[in-house]
Motif scaffolding. Structure first.
Motif, PDB file in Angstrom:
ATOM      1  N   PRO A   1     -10.023   6.822  27.424  1.00 44.57           N
ATOM      2  CA  PRO A   1      -9.149   5.796  26.843  1.00 44.57           C
ATOM      3  C   PRO A   1      -8.547   6.198  25.500  1.00 44.57           C
ATOM      4  N   GLN A   2      -9.325   6.898  24.666  1.00 45.68           N
ATOM      5  CA  GLN A   2      -8.789   7.335  23.379  1.00 45.68           C
ATOM      6  C   GLN A   2      -7.674   8.367  23.561  1.00 45.68           C
ATOM      7  N   LEU A   3      -7.866   9.305  24.477  1.00 49.07           N
ATOM      8  CA  LEU A   3      -6.828  10.304  24.720  1.00 49.07           C
ATOM      9  C   LEU A   3      -5.542   9.643  25.199  1.00 49.07           C
ATOM     10  N   LYS A   4      -5.669   8.701  26.116  1.00 48.62           N
ATOM     11  CA  LYS A   4      -4.477   8.007  26.610  1.00 48.62           C
ATOM     12  C   LYS A   4      -3.810   7.202  25.502  1.00 48.62           C
ATOM     13  N   LEU A   5      -4.612   6.537  24.681  1.00 47.06           N
ATOM     14  CA  LEU A   5      -4.061   5.760  23.563  1.00 47.06           C
ATOM     15  C   LEU A   5      -3.208   6.636  22.661  1.00 47.06           C
ATOM     16  N   HIS A   6      -3.729   7.823  22.302  1.00 47.99           N
ATOM     17  CA  HIS A   6      -3.001   8.691  21.379  1.00 47.99           C
ATOM     18  C   HIS A   6      -1.800   9.354  22.044  1.00 47.99           C
ATOM     19  N   LEU A   7      -1.926   9.745  23.292  1.00 47.13           N
ATOM     20  CA  LEU A   7      -0.770  10.325  23.981  1.00 47.13           C
ATOM     21  C   LEU A   7       0.347   9.292  24.130  1.00 47.13           C
TER      22      LEU A   7
END
Length: 224
Positions: free
Chosen positions: A146-152
Protein backbone atom coordinates in the motif's frame (compact mmCIF):
# COMPACT_ATOMS: atom_id res chain seq x y z
CA UNK A 1 40.86 17.59 -8.50
CA UNK A 2 37.32 16.57 -7.64
CA UNK A 3 37.06 12.80 -7.16
CA UNK A 4 33.90 10.70 -7.07
CA UNK A 5 34.17 7.45 -5.14
CA UNK A 6 31.67 5.44 -7.12
CA UNK A 7 30.11 2.15 -6.04
CA UNK A 8 28.65 -0.02 -8.77
CA UNK A 9 24.87 0.15 -9.08
CA UNK A 10 24.32 2.72 -6.34
CA UNK A 11 23.17 6.22 -5.53
CA UNK A 12 26.52 7.58 -6.64
CA UNK A 13 25.25 7.30 -10.22
CA UNK A 14 23.27 10.48 -9.53
CA UNK A 15 26.45 12.35 -8.65
CA UNK A 16 28.19 11.05 -11.73
CA UNK A 17 25.25 12.19 -13.84
CA UNK A 18 25.34 15.72 -12.39
CA UNK A 19 29.08 15.94 -13.00
CA UNK A 20 28.39 15.11 -16.63
CA UNK A 21 25.52 17.60 -16.86
CA UNK A 22 27.80 20.35 -15.54
CA UNK A 23 30.72 19.10 -17.67
CA UNK A 24 33.07 19.42 -14.71
CA UNK A 25 36.56 17.91 -14.69
CA UNK A 26 36.66 15.02 -12.25
CA UNK A 27 38.22 11.67 -11.51
CA UNK A 28 36.24 8.54 -10.79
CA UNK A 29 37.40 5.79 -8.47
CA UNK A 30 35.24 2.71 -8.83
CA UNK A 31 34.43 0.14 -6.16
CA UNK A 32 32.75 -3.24 -6.66
CA UNK A 33 30.18 -4.75 -4.32
CA UNK A 34 30.81 -8.01 -2.51
CA UNK A 35 29.06 -10.59 -4.76
CA UNK A 36 27.69 -12.52 -1.75
CA UNK A 37 26.55 -9.71 0.54
CA UNK A 38 26.14 -6.97 -2.10
CA UNK A 39 27.72 -4.57 0.41
CA UNK A 40 30.36 -1.97 -0.35
CA UNK A 41 34.00 -3.06 0.07
CA UNK A 42 35.95 -2.18 3.20
CA UNK A 43 38.19 0.18 1.19
CA UNK A 44 35.46 2.81 1.20
CA UNK A 45 35.91 3.21 4.97
CA UNK A 46 39.30 4.67 4.21
CA UNK A 47 37.47 7.51 2.45
CA UNK A 48 34.53 7.98 4.84
CA UNK A 49 33.88 6.30 8.22
CA UNK A 50 30.50 4.88 7.13
CA UNK A 51 32.07 3.09 4.19
CA UNK A 52 29.22 3.94 1.84
CA UNK A 53 28.82 5.61 -1.52
CA UNK A 54 28.43 8.24 -2.83
CA UNK A 55 31.39 10.13 -1.44
CA UNK A 56 33.30 12.93 -3.10
CA UNK A 57 36.60 14.51 -2.24
CA UNK A 58 37.27 18.05 -3.42
CA UNK A 59 40.55 19.40 -2.15
CA UNK A 60 40.42 19.09 1.65
CA UNK A 61 36.69 18.39 1.64
CA UNK A 62 35.22 14.90 1.99
CA UNK A 63 31.45 14.82 1.62
CA UNK A 64 28.90 11.99 1.73
CA UNK A 65 25.10 11.74 1.19
CA UNK A 66 23.56 12.17 -2.24
CA UNK A 67 21.53 15.33 -1.64
CA UNK A 68 24.34 17.05 0.24
CA UNK A 69 26.77 16.28 -2.58
CA UNK A 70 24.37 17.40 -5.32
CA UNK A 71 23.65 20.65 -3.48
CA UNK A 72 27.34 21.28 -2.88
CA UNK A 73 28.19 20.75 -6.54
CA UNK A 74 25.38 22.95 -7.81
CA UNK A 75 26.12 25.69 -5.26
CA UNK A 76 29.85 25.76 -5.96
CA UNK A 77 30.03 24.92 -9.65
CA UNK A 78 26.53 25.27 -11.08
CA UNK A 79 26.66 28.99 -11.90
CA UNK A 80 22.87 29.13 -11.71
CA UNK A 81 22.32 26.08 -13.87
CA UNK A 82 19.79 23.31 -13.10
CA UNK A 83 18.19 25.18 -10.17
CA UNK A 84 15.02 27.34 -10.30
CA UNK A 85 15.26 30.99 -9.29
CA UNK A 86 15.51 31.26 -5.50
CA UNK A 87 12.45 33.51 -5.15
CA UNK A 88 10.16 31.31 -7.28
CA UNK A 89 7.52 28.72 -6.33
CA UNK A 90 9.51 26.24 -8.42
CA UNK A 91 12.43 26.65 -6.02
CA UNK A 92 10.26 25.55 -3.10
CA UNK A 93 9.20 22.50 -5.13
CA UNK A 94 12.83 21.90 -5.97
CA UNK A 95 13.79 21.79 -2.29
CA UNK A 96 10.84 19.55 -1.47
CA UNK A 97 11.73 16.90 -4.04
CA UNK A 98 15.39 16.98 -3.06
CA UNK A 99 14.32 15.81 0.42
CA UNK A 100 11.34 13.68 -0.58
CA UNK A 101 13.48 11.31 -2.67
CA UNK A 102 15.30 9.80 0.30
CA UNK A 103 13.02 10.86 3.15
CA UNK A 104 9.73 9.49 1.78
CA UNK A 105 10.19 7.61 -1.49
CA UNK A 106 13.09 5.32 -0.58
CA UNK A 107 12.02 3.82 2.80
CA UNK A 108 9.21 1.59 1.43
CA UNK A 109 11.44 0.58 -1.48
CA UNK A 110 14.17 -0.45 0.95
CA UNK A 111 11.65 -2.36 3.05
CA UNK A 112 10.52 -4.26 -0.02
CA UNK A 113 14.11 -5.13 -0.88
CA UNK A 114 14.79 -6.38 2.65
CA UNK A 115 11.62 -8.46 2.93
CA UNK A 116 12.05 -9.90 -0.55
CA UNK A 117 15.51 -11.10 0.46
CA UNK A 118 14.14 -12.54 3.69
CA UNK A 119 11.57 -14.58 1.79
CA UNK A 120 13.96 -15.84 -0.89
CA UNK A 121 17.34 -15.94 0.85
CA UNK A 122 19.07 -18.95 2.42
CA UNK A 123 17.94 -20.05 5.90
CA UNK A 124 19.98 -21.92 8.51
CA UNK A 125 17.11 -24.38 9.04
CA UNK A 126 14.71 -25.40 6.30
CA UNK A 127 11.67 -25.30 8.62
CA UNK A 128 12.19 -21.57 9.23
CA UNK A 129 11.70 -20.65 5.56
CA UNK A 130 7.86 -20.95 5.54
CA UNK A 131 7.70 -18.70 8.63
CA UNK A 132 9.97 -16.11 7.04
CA UNK A 133 7.96 -16.16 3.83
CA UNK A 134 4.71 -15.73 5.74
CA UNK A 135 6.10 -12.75 7.67
CA UNK A 136 7.40 -11.14 4.47
CA UNK A 137 4.10 -11.71 2.69
CA UNK A 138 2.17 -10.20 5.58
CA UNK A 139 4.41 -7.15 5.76
CA UNK A 140 4.07 -6.56 2.05
CA UNK A 141 0.27 -6.93 2.05
CA UNK A 142 -0.36 -4.85 5.17
CA UNK A 143 2.14 -2.04 4.74
CA UNK A 144 4.80 -2.14 2.04
CA UNK A 145 2.52 -2.70 -0.97
CA UNK A 146 0.00 0.00 0.00
CA UNK A 147 2.82 2.46 0.74
CA UNK A 148 4.47 1.82 -2.63
CA UNK A 149 1.19 2.37 -4.44
CA UNK A 150 0.48 5.52 -2.43
CA UNK A 151 3.83 7.05 -3.41
CA UNK A 152 3.71 5.96 -7.04
CA UNK A 153 0.20 7.39 -7.39
CA UNK A 154 1.34 10.62 -5.73
CA UNK A 155 4.39 11.07 -7.96
CA UNK A 156 2.34 10.26 -11.06
CA UNK A 157 -0.18 12.92 -10.06
CA UNK A 158 2.51 15.51 -9.37
CA UNK A 159 3.94 15.09 -12.87
CA UNK A 160 0.55 16.09 -14.28
CA UNK A 161 1.41 19.63 -13.12
CA UNK A 162 4.66 19.94 -15.07
CA UNK A 163 6.98 17.68 -17.10
CA UNK A 164 9.72 17.89 -14.45
CA UNK A 165 9.43 17.61 -10.69
CA UNK A 166 10.34 21.24 -9.99
CA UNK A 167 8.54 22.82 -12.93
CA UNK A 168 8.91 23.27 -16.65
CA UNK A 169 12.69 22.96 -16.67
CA UNK A 170 14.92 20.01 -15.87
CA UNK A 171 16.72 20.47 -12.53
CA UNK A 172 18.90 18.72 -10.00
CA UNK A 173 15.69 17.61 -8.26
CA UNK A 174 15.05 15.33 -11.25
CA UNK A 175 18.51 13.82 -10.83
CA UNK A 176 17.79 13.23 -7.14
CA UNK A 177 14.41 11.66 -7.93
CA UNK A 178 15.85 9.35 -10.57
CA UNK A 179 17.14 6.72 -8.13
CA UNK A 180 13.86 5.92 -6.33
CA UNK A 181 12.10 5.78 -9.68
CA UNK A 182 14.73 3.45 -11.13
CA UNK A 183 14.28 1.31 -8.01
CA UNK A 184 10.50 1.36 -8.37
CA UNK A 185 10.78 0.27 -12.00
CA UNK A 186 13.02 -2.62 -10.96
CA UNK A 187 11.07 -3.98 -8.01
CA UNK A 188 7.95 -2.01 -7.13
CA UNK A 189 5.50 -2.05 -10.03
CA UNK A 190 6.41 1.11 -11.92
CA UNK A 191 5.26 0.13 -15.40
CA UNK A 192 3.12 1.42 -18.25
CA UNK A 193 0.20 1.89 -15.85
CA UNK A 194 2.11 5.01 -14.70
CA UNK A 195 2.53 6.80 -18.04
CA UNK A 196 3.92 10.08 -16.69
CA UNK A 197 6.55 8.38 -14.54
CA UNK A 198 7.45 6.08 -17.42
CA UNK A 199 7.79 9.08 -19.73
CA UNK A 200 9.96 10.83 -17.14
CA UNK A 201 12.34 7.86 -17.06
CA UNK A 202 12.52 7.83 -20.84
CA UNK A 203 13.32 11.54 -20.94
CA UNK A 204 16.16 11.22 -18.47
CA UNK A 205 17.54 8.14 -20.23
CA UNK A 206 17.62 10.13 -23.47
CA UNK A 207 19.77 12.90 -22.01
CA UNK A 208 23.34 12.77 -23.36
CA UNK A 209 24.82 13.45 -19.90
CA UNK A 210 22.86 10.53 -18.42
CA UNK A 211 24.14 8.27 -21.17
CA UNK A 212 27.71 9.39 -20.56
CA UNK A 213 27.27 8.68 -16.85
CA UNK A 214 26.07 5.15 -17.63
CA UNK A 215 29.07 4.63 -19.92
CA UNK A 216 31.42 5.62 -17.09
CA UNK A 217 29.62 4.15 -14.11
CA UNK A 218 27.55 1.29 -15.44
CA UNK A 219 23.77 0.77 -15.64
CA UNK A 220 21.45 1.59 -12.77
CA UNK A 221 19.51 -1.46 -11.53
CA UNK A 222 18.73 -0.80 -7.86
CA UNK A 223 18.08 -3.94 -5.88
CA UNK A 224 19.65 -6.38 -8.34
Amino acid sequence: MLTLHHLDNSRSQRVLWLLEELQLPYEIKRYARNPQTMLAPAELKQVHPLGKSPVITDGELTLAESAAILEYLIDRYGEGRLVPAADSPDYRRFRYWMHYAEGSAMPPLLLKLVFDRISTGPMPFFFIRPVARAIAKGAHKAFIGPQLKLHLDYMESELSKSPWFAGEEFSVADIQMSFPLEAARTRAGLDASYPRLSAFLKRIHDRPAYQRAVERGGPVMPGR
